[in-house]
Write an enzyme that holds these catalytic residues in place. Structure first.
Site, short mmCIF file in Angstrom:
data_model
loop_
_atom_site.label_atom_id
_atom_site.label_comp_id
_atom_site.label_asym_id
_atom_site.label_seq_id
_atom_site.Cartn_x
_atom_site.Cartn_y
_atom_site.Cartn_z
CB SER A 3 -1.09 0.20 1.17
OG SER A 3 -1.62 1.16 1.50
CE1 TYR A 55 -4.22 -1.59 4.87
CE2 TYR A 55 -3.55 0.75 4.70
CZ TYR A 55 -3.82 -0.53 4.02
OH TYR A 55 -3.66 -0.42 2.62
#
Length: 254
Positions: free
Chosen positions: A132, A145
């Site tokens: 990501s 995250y």
């Protein structure tokens, strides 16, 4: 590129939808023999049936042996795509932190442990890590995250620098917003930061295949992330100040 994938044994985790399904479709279209993994057995079967692949549902941390058997004993490409988008701050529950660490980092580590001995012996193998942009930068409102995606990127980087001279190819995909269920679950933070420039899962698959053709480690479906990453490294305090302004804007909108 198609020639390189033709007949290859490919595993894609978290492939019941979103980026994983797009990767599975692309590898199948290029002639790969694709194992579709997902915790949701029905979703895994649906994608596998669509592409002529093999469904191997279950925990992404523990399916390498079964996937290998399904492919006739050889995994050539492993896409560590399964992930969880855990939000929250430092105060998130221990269980939230543990799940994010287990899925976003340790599933990649366990897959590498299972795959590398054979890959190193034969001198070839390809490990694709769906990370990501949060793994290069960060994401407001999502400490578990952000932290674990940094870990996923660091592990992919370590694999590449350690084994590239022994024939192991590693690719880290680092998109910003992608129009998936995970993006929808990010709420107002995602609406502010990710939605305006979100791309389709198929765009991520396109970026990966281009990166494979060019033999690149870092795959950026959003090219502007390279500039953000450079700015972060060149002047961390200025970058953090700008990100804090974004944090304040998000807080004011709550």
């Amino acid at each position: 590129m198609v020639g390189a994938v033709q007949g290859a044994g490919v595993v894609v985790t978290g492939a019941g939808g979103g980026i994983g399904a797009a990767l599975a479709r692309r590898f199948a279209a290029a002639g790969g023999r694709v194992v579709v993994n997902d915790l949701d057995a029905d979703k895994a079967k649906a994608v596998a049936d669509e592409i002529g692949g093999i469904a191997v549902p279950g925990d992404a941390s523990a399916i390498v042996a079964e996937a290998k058997d399904a492919l006739g004993g050889v995994v050539d490409v492993y896409c560590a795509n399964a992930g969880v988008g855990s939000g929250g701050s430092e105060a998130a529950a221990e269980e939230v932190w543990a799940l994010a660490w287990d899925v976003n980092v340790m599933a990649h580590v366990r897959a590498a442990q299972a795959l590398l001995p054979e890959w190193l012996e034969r001198g070839s193998g390809r490990f694709v890590s769906t990370v990501s942009a949060a793994g290069l930068l960060t994401m407001i409102g999502a400490a578990p995250y952000s932290v674990t995606k940094h870990g996923a990127y660091a592990f992919a980087e370590w694999l590449s620098l350690t084994y590239r001279h022994r024939g192991v190819k590693v690719h880290a995909i680092c998109p910003q917003g992608v129009r998936t269920d995970m993006l929808a679950a990010t709420g107002s933070a995602g609406d502010l930061v990710l939605v305006p420039t979100a791309v389709e899962p198929e765009d991520v698959a396109d970026a990966l295949f281009k990166g494979i053709e060019e033999d690149r480690f870092l795959i950026l479906p959003h090219p502007e992330v390279a500039g953000y990453y450079q700015a972060r490294a060149a002047d961390p305090d200025r970058w953090l100040t700008n990100m804090n302004h974004l944090q304040q804007k998000w807080e004011a909108a709550q």
